[in-house]
Design an enzyme around this catalytic site. Structure first.
Site, PDB file in Angstrom:
ATOM      1  N   LEU A   1       0.651  -0.954  -0.019  1.00  0.00           N
ATOM      2  CA  LEU A   1       0.061   0.133   0.033  1.00  0.00           C
ATOM      3  C   LEU A   1       0.958   1.208  -0.006  1.00  0.00           C
ATOM      4  O   LEU A   1       0.313   2.118  -0.083  1.00  0.00           O
ATOM      5  CB  LEU A   1      -0.864   0.077   1.240  1.00  0.00           C
ATOM      6  CG  LEU A   1      -1.918  -0.877   1.134  1.00  0.00           C
ATOM      7  CD1 LEU A   1      -2.789  -1.063   2.398  1.00  0.00           C
ATOM      8  CD2 LEU A   1      -2.846  -0.440   0.098  1.00  0.00           C
TER       9      LEU A   1
ATOM     10  N   GLU B   1      -7.084  -6.264   4.259  1.00  0.00           N
ATOM     11  CA  GLU B   1      -6.171  -7.195   4.842  1.00  0.00           C
ATOM     12  C   GLU B   1      -6.917  -8.567   5.584  1.00  0.00           C
ATOM     13  O   GLU B   1      -6.415  -9.020   6.336  1.00  0.00           O
ATOM     14  CB  GLU B   1      -5.500  -6.224   6.208  1.00  0.00           C
ATOM     15  CG  GLU B   1      -4.773  -5.019   5.496  1.00  0.00           C
ATOM     16  CD  GLU B   1      -3.649  -5.257   4.817  1.00  0.00           C
ATOM     17  OE1 GLU B   1      -3.187  -6.468   4.626  1.00  0.00           O
ATOM     18  OE2 GLU B   1      -2.989  -4.390   4.326  1.00  0.00           O
TER      19      GLU B   1
END
Length: 612
Positions: free
Chosen positions: A460, A540
């Site tokens: 990310l 996640e």
């Protein structure tokens, strides 16, 4: 062995040594690991060594990774020397005689803590070369015990049995009746600790310990953290932790306080030629332990130091505090809110503002106190509790959030009995994050709750594959940061991604919640809102605390920005780390300080139907 002799004087033509065998030797000794060594041996190349540290390693893959750990992690800066080499074409055996040198300065899983001692060890490799030219079998001849002794890696098996038995008998409160079997009848005892100053025999100490472990603290327990034996001085060292709660009456001690103790100590036991222990020295901070269970008389800590602590923590201000310290008493703390306060006068007024104005109704707990008469230092370990409900000039608007923060005061007591210097040890960033006090320089984004940050170490980050899809959640970049504690950041050596919510088949990074192992991990910090965190939870695979379907779990950790600012940030850790840890031990994954963009590159997973 004429070939060996010829090699020493350079009579062996270079082309007689198979190139892959030579490359394998250098790659292995320089700590290149399997990633490099695999080019020079067959994929199933075997390994064998009659040496204790290597007895369970049966493949060249495993040995190359073991050697990488030694040369790069445990002994960074290590070096090696090729003393001689030869090749027997009849048996297709390449022989290398080398010397390895290094100093144990790094932490390596499965090995003792760094000893900062040096090793110079000789060894021989016998490598069998297959018809294809690659090595398919290695045998290492090495006196591992000699090398281990040089750097202080004495295996536990070398610990004299009677010394080990004596430690356990003593700590479990068996008394002299059991301990006498493991030491000489006149074994001496010594400790620079107040409760033990008059005990000079092992007989006396064993009975004293029996009283503590069985009578004063029934149900007590202990832990052996580490042990070693120095054969040169015949000294056995044991590092232990004792835990117990004072619930029983013991003659010569205070009435039961029902308080608990967790105290660390070291025994140095001298072992006589007969194998029994004839002398023990105990290193123990008895005053610290006594304070935990309330065995420290209030008079042990100077009265003015005690009164100063209570006056300060209850927000009495300088009006009260000044009676217990010198008028020019100094103050110091390595904490952002207190960095400009240099006098106890200033600190007392600051604390009054916090305890009375910003957090009315606050309270504190004195967890422990002690006094060192040698340095005239009084130490107080406290916990402060409060809710930020009122405005205080220089602070943010009331957040109505709660704080529970621990700290230690070290107060120097002048000859007159008053305090003339205070040092406060306090993790202010942690406390500030609890109540949402974040520095203005890190605010400024509309809708961002003070103190809400996210730390990413993987895909990310800016310029990485998953960043674009989450630009909205990650629009408020704060800066590059590093974790304040080491963690294992595990990255597979080949593309592998087990997160069902990630579209890419890349080298998936996973952070293990094993603080103290691995590296200080580098990543990026973003200011986030609650809705942003929910979106990140989806990526996640985080479904909630201790949820059985979690791929990762989320918790707050402190990180250090490049600007020098500490913030508390959300961070995702792998939920089931057993598989990743096994991959690391097998050598198919590596532990790194930073996840780089080349590792994140990967194709879409086969059959992926979601948005890329």
């Amino acid at each position: 062995h004429s070939a060996w002799a010829a090699a020493q004087v350079g009579w062996t033509p270079p082309n007689s040594m198979p190139a892959d065998a030579a490359h394998l030797f250098h790659a292995c000794e320089s700590g290149k690991g399997w990633e490099e060594c695999r080019h020079y041996c067959t994929h199933n190349a075997s390994f064998d060594a009659q040496a204790e540290p290597l007895k369970d390693i049966k493949t060249m893959h495993g040995y190359a990774e073991w050697m990488k750990g030694i040369a790069v992690v445990a002994m960074p800066g290590s070096s090696y020397e090729l003393n001689a080499h030869s090749f027997d074409p009849e048996t297709r055996t390449a022989t290398f005689f080398g010397t390895f040198r290094g100093t144990h300065t790094g932490h390596l899983h499965g090995f003792p803590a760094p000893t900062h001692k040096s090793m110079e060890t000789q060894y021989v490799y016998n490598m069998h070369v297959a018809p294809c030219g690659k090595v398919d079998r290695i045998t290492k001849v090495w006196h591992s015990a000699w090398a281990a002794a040089q750097v202080g890696w004495t295996p536990a098996t070398s610990m004299p049995a009677d010394a080990a038995h004596l430690f356990h008998a003593c700590e479990s409160g068996k008394g002299w009746q059991e301990c006498m079997h493991y030491c000489t009848h006149d074994a001496s005892f010594d400790a620079q600790a107040e409760p033990l100053k008059d005990i000079k025999t092992m007989h006396g100490y064993a009975e004293w310990m029996k009283g503590i472990a069985v009578v004063a603290m029934p149900g007590s327990r202990y832990e052996l953290n580490a042990q070693s034996f120095d054969p040169e001085t015949r000294t056995a060292t044991f590092f232990g932790t004792f835990r117990g709660t004072h619930t029983g009456h013991l003659h010569g001690f205070p009435a039961p306080t029902h308080k608990s103790m967790e105290t660390q100590y070291v025994y140095n036991m001298h072992v006589a030629p007969c194998g029994k222990v004839d002398r023990i020295t105990k290193v123990w901070h008895s005053a610290w332990a006594a304070a935990q269970v309330g065995w420290t008389s209030p008079m042990d800590v100077p009265s003015d130091a005690q009164q100063l602590f209570h006056a300060c923590e209850s927000g009495k201000g300088w009006h009260e505090v000044k009676h217990h310290c010198t008028r020019d008493a100094a103050f110091d703390a390595q904490a952002e809110p207190l960095k400009d306060i240099k006098t106890v006068h200033g600190y007392a007024e600051w604390m009054k503002g916090i305890a009375v104005v910003a957090m009315p109704g606050s309270h504190y707990v004195l967890n422990a106190q002690a006094f060192d008469p040698k340095t005239q230092t009084a130490t107080f370990f406290g916990t402060f509790h409060g809710i930020h409900s009122r405005y205080l000039e220089g602070f943010p608007e009331p957040t109505h959030k709660s704080m529970e923060t621990q700290y230690v005061y070290c107060m120097h007591v002048a000859p007159c009995g008053k305090v003339d210097r205070i040092t406060k040890v306090w993790h202010s960033a942690w406390a500030a994050a609890q109540v949402g006090w974040v520095r203005p320089a890190l605010q400024g984004s509309p809708g961002v709750h003070a103190g809400e940050y996210y730390f990413t170490y993987g895909s990310l980050k800016r310029g990485f594959p998953n960043h674009g899809k989450h630009e909205e959640e990650l629009s408020r970049f704060v800066g590059v940061a590093t974790t304040l504690e080491p963690y294992p950041l595990i990255v597979p050596k080949e593309p592998s991604c087990t997160n069902p919510n990630c579209p890419y088949l890349h080298r998936q990074p996973t952070l293990m919640d094993k603080a103290g192992l691995g590296y200080y991990v580098r990543g990026e910090v973003y200011a986030v809102k609650a809705d942003d965190v929910k979106e990140l939870d989806v990526l996640e695979g985080y479904h909630g605390k201790k949820h059985s379907d979690n791929v990762y779990f989320r918790r707050m950790i402190p990180v250090l920005l490049e600007s020098g600012e500490e913030v508390l940030a959300h961070c995702y850790f792998i939920a089931d780390h057993a598989e990743k840890w096994a991959e690391l031990q097998k050598g198919v994954a590596e532990c790194l300080p930073e996840y780089t963009s080349d590792m994140a590159v990967g194709e879409l997973k086969p059959g992926w139907s979601g948005p890329a």
